[in-house]
Design a protein around this motif. Structure first.
Motif, PDB file in Angstrom:
ATOM      1  N   VAL A  45       0.839  -1.199   0.000  1.00 25.04           N
ATOM      2  CA  VAL A  45       0.000   0.000   0.000  1.00 25.04           C
ATOM      3  C   VAL A  45       0.876   1.251   0.000  1.00 25.04           C
ATOM      4  O   VAL A  45       0.612   2.197  -0.747  1.00 25.04           O
ATOM      5  CB  VAL A  45      -0.974  -0.001   1.197  1.00 25.04           C
ATOM      6  CG1 VAL A  45      -1.680   1.337   1.338  1.00 25.04           C
ATOM      7  CG2 VAL A  45      -1.992  -1.114   1.036  1.00 25.04           C
ATOM      8  N   ASP A  46       1.929   1.254   0.794  1.00 24.34           N
ATOM      9  CA  ASP A  46       2.847   2.402   0.801  1.00 24.34           C
ATOM     10  C   ASP A  46       3.511   2.578  -0.567  1.00 24.34           C
ATOM     11  O   ASP A  46       3.642   3.697  -1.064  1.00 24.34           O
ATOM     12  CB  ASP A  46       3.927   2.231   1.873  1.00 24.34           C
ATOM     13  CG  ASP A  46       3.402   2.493   3.269  1.00 24.34           C
ATOM     14  OD1 ASP A  46       2.307   3.085   3.403  1.00 24.34           O
ATOM     15  OD2 ASP A  46       4.093   2.101   4.228  1.00 24.34           O
ATOM     16  N   SER A  59      -5.826  -0.915   2.529  1.00 23.45           N
ATOM     17  CA  SER A  59      -5.551   0.269   1.711  1.00 23.45           C
ATOM     18  C   SER A  59      -6.194   1.544   2.231  1.00 23.45           C
ATOM     19  O   SER A  59      -5.735   2.631   1.897  1.00 23.45           O
ATOM     20  CB  SER A  59      -6.023   0.036   0.274  1.00 23.45           C
ATOM     21  OG  SER A  59      -5.321  -1.040  -0.291  1.00 23.45           O
ATOM     22  N   LEU A  60      -7.248   1.424   2.977  1.00 23.04           N
ATOM     23  CA  LEU A  60      -7.946   2.630   3.425  1.00 23.04           C
ATOM     24  C   LEU A  60      -7.292   3.213   4.673  1.00 23.04           C
ATOM     25  O   LEU A  60      -7.883   3.269   5.747  1.00 23.04           O
ATOM     26  CB  LEU A  60      -9.434   2.338   3.648  1.00 23.04           C
ATOM     27  CG  LEU A  60     -10.222   2.154   2.362  1.00 23.04           C
ATOM     28  CD1 LEU A  60     -11.628   1.676   2.650  1.00 23.04           C
ATOM     29  CD2 LEU A  60     -10.243   3.438   1.550  1.00 23.04           C
ATOM     30  N   ASN A  61      -6.049   3.635   4.494  1.00 24.11           N
ATOM     31  CA  ASN A  61      -5.384   4.365   5.570  1.00 24.11           C
ATOM     32  C   ASN A  61      -5.475   5.854   5.240  1.00 24.11           C
ATOM     33  O   ASN A  61      -5.844   6.242   4.131  1.00 24.11           O
ATOM     34  CB  ASN A  61      -3.941   3.884   5.775  1.00 24.11           C
ATOM     35  CG  ASN A  61      -3.052   4.151   4.582  1.00 24.11           C
ATOM     36  OD1 ASN A  61      -2.989   5.266   4.070  1.00 24.11           O
ATOM     37  ND2 ASN A  61      -2.343   3.121   4.137  1.00 24.11           N
ATOM     38  N   VAL A  99      -7.510   0.045  -3.362  1.00 26.44           N
ATOM     39  CA  VAL A  99      -8.661   0.017  -2.457  1.00 26.44           C
ATOM     40  C   VAL A  99      -9.587  -1.144  -2.814  1.00 26.44           C
ATOM     41  O   VAL A  99     -10.073  -1.848  -1.933  1.00 26.44           O
ATOM     42  CB  VAL A  99      -9.413   1.366  -2.479  1.00 26.44           C
ATOM     43  CG1 VAL A  99     -10.739   1.274  -1.741  1.00 26.44           C
ATOM     44  CG2 VAL A  99      -8.538   2.468  -1.882  1.00 26.44           C
ATOM     45  N   ARG A 100      -9.810  -1.365  -4.099  1.00 27.96           N
ATOM     46  CA  ARG A 100     -10.670  -2.487  -4.515  1.00 27.96           C
ATOM     47  C   ARG A 100     -10.044  -3.827  -4.154  1.00 27.96           C
ATOM     48  O   ARG A 100     -10.735  -4.756  -3.748  1.00 27.96           O
ATOM     49  CB  ARG A 100     -10.921  -2.442  -6.029  1.00 27.96           C
ATOM     50  CG  ARG A 100     -12.032  -1.537  -6.445  1.00 27.96           C
ATOM     51  CD  ARG A 100     -12.431  -1.759  -7.898  1.00 27.96           C
ATOM     52  NE  ARG A 100     -11.319  -1.686  -8.831  1.00 27.96           N
ATOM     53  CZ  ARG A 100     -10.837  -0.542  -9.331  1.00 27.96           C
ATOM     54  NH1 ARG A 100     -11.375   0.613  -9.002  1.00 27.96           N
ATOM     55  NH2 ARG A 100      -9.830  -0.569 -10.173  1.00 27.96           N
ATOM     56  N   THR A 101      -8.724  -3.940  -4.311  1.00 29.48           N
ATOM     57  CA  THR A 101      -8.025  -5.196  -4.061  1.00 29.48           C
ATOM     58  C   THR A 101      -7.995  -5.555  -2.578  1.00 29.48           C
ATOM     59  O   THR A 101      -8.186  -6.708  -2.211  1.00 29.48           O
ATOM     60  CB  THR A 101      -6.575  -5.112  -4.597  1.00 29.48           C
ATOM     61  OG1 THR A 101      -6.621  -4.802  -5.986  1.00 29.48           O
ATOM     62  CG2 THR A 101      -5.826  -6.399  -4.390  1.00 29.48           C
ATOM     63  N   ASP A 102      -7.751  -4.577  -1.729  1.00 33.31           N
ATOM     64  CA  ASP A 102      -7.596  -4.837  -0.289  1.00 33.31           C
ATOM     65  C   ASP A 102      -8.074  -3.614   0.499  1.00 33.31           C
ATOM     66  O   ASP A 102      -7.261  -2.836   1.003  1.00 33.31           O
ATOM     67  CB  ASP A 102      -6.132  -5.140   0.016  1.00 33.31           C
ATOM     68  CG  ASP A 102      -5.904  -5.657   1.428  1.00 33.31           C
ATOM     69  OD1 ASP A 102      -6.857  -5.648   2.238  1.00 33.31           O
ATOM     70  OD2 ASP A 102      -4.758  -6.060   1.721  1.00 33.31           O
ATOM     71  N   PRO A 103      -9.407  -3.420   0.590  1.00 32.26           N
ATOM     72  CA  PRO A 103      -9.909  -2.192   1.219  1.00 32.26           C
ATOM     73  C   PRO A 103      -9.516  -2.036   2.682  1.00 32.26           C
ATOM     74  O   PRO A 103      -9.262  -0.921   3.136  1.00 32.26           O
ATOM     75  CB  PRO A 103     -11.425  -2.292   1.053  1.00 32.26           C
ATOM     76  CG  PRO A 103     -11.712  -3.728   0.804  1.00 32.26           C
ATOM     77  CD  PRO A 103     -10.490  -4.292   0.140  1.00 32.26           C
TER      78      PRO A 103
END
Length: 139
Positions: free
Chosen positions: A58-59, A92-94, A85-89
């Motif tokens: 994600v980073d 990813s939603l940081n 976000v779609r792959t790993d919400p």
């Protein structure tokens, strides 16, 4: 392995700090594609097993998107962040990703996308992220 990804990420961060955004994109691109977060339909994708791998990914994607923004590739920046976000919400939603997506949506006058993101954050975001978004008046 993970060490190679971390080394590439560190090299890209140094290049980014020196405003060499295109070079940083070239370094990060293979890893972004490898993990299936790209606009390349031929990308193989890869499942990231550990939370540490997913957090690093994600980073990496977020920093790739920042480099895209500063290289006038705004729509690519949006594409890779939305794909993450779609792959790993949950991962990813940081706050960093959300702030960058909101800023990109504002730059492109994408009010509907911003509204959708707010709903997605409400569903998948942790309470701390939701509260931080409210405090920062992102919506």
């Amino acid at each position: 392995g993970a060490d190679a990804v971390e080394l590439a990420h560190t090299r890209a961060l140094i290049l980014t700090a020196d405003s060499h955004f295109e070079q940083a994109i070239k370094i990060l691109q293979p890893y972004v594609e490898l993990h299936g977060v790209t606009d390349n339909a031929d990308s193989p994708g890869l499942m990231l097993k550990t939370p540490q791998d997913r957090a690093l990914h994600v980073d990496l994607v977020n920093n790739y998107a920042v480099c895209c923004l500063f290289s006038n590739k705004i729509h690519l920046a949006i594409t890779v962040l939305e794909a993450a976000v779609r792959t790993d919400p949950f991962q990813s939603l940081n706050l960093k990703v959300i702030q960058n997506l909101v800023a990109l949506y504002d730059l492109c006058s994408m009010l509907h996308s911003k509204t959708v993101l707010r709903k997605v954050v409400g569903i998948y975001g942790g309470d701390d992220v939701i509260d931080a978004c409210r405090r920062l008046n992102l919506w």
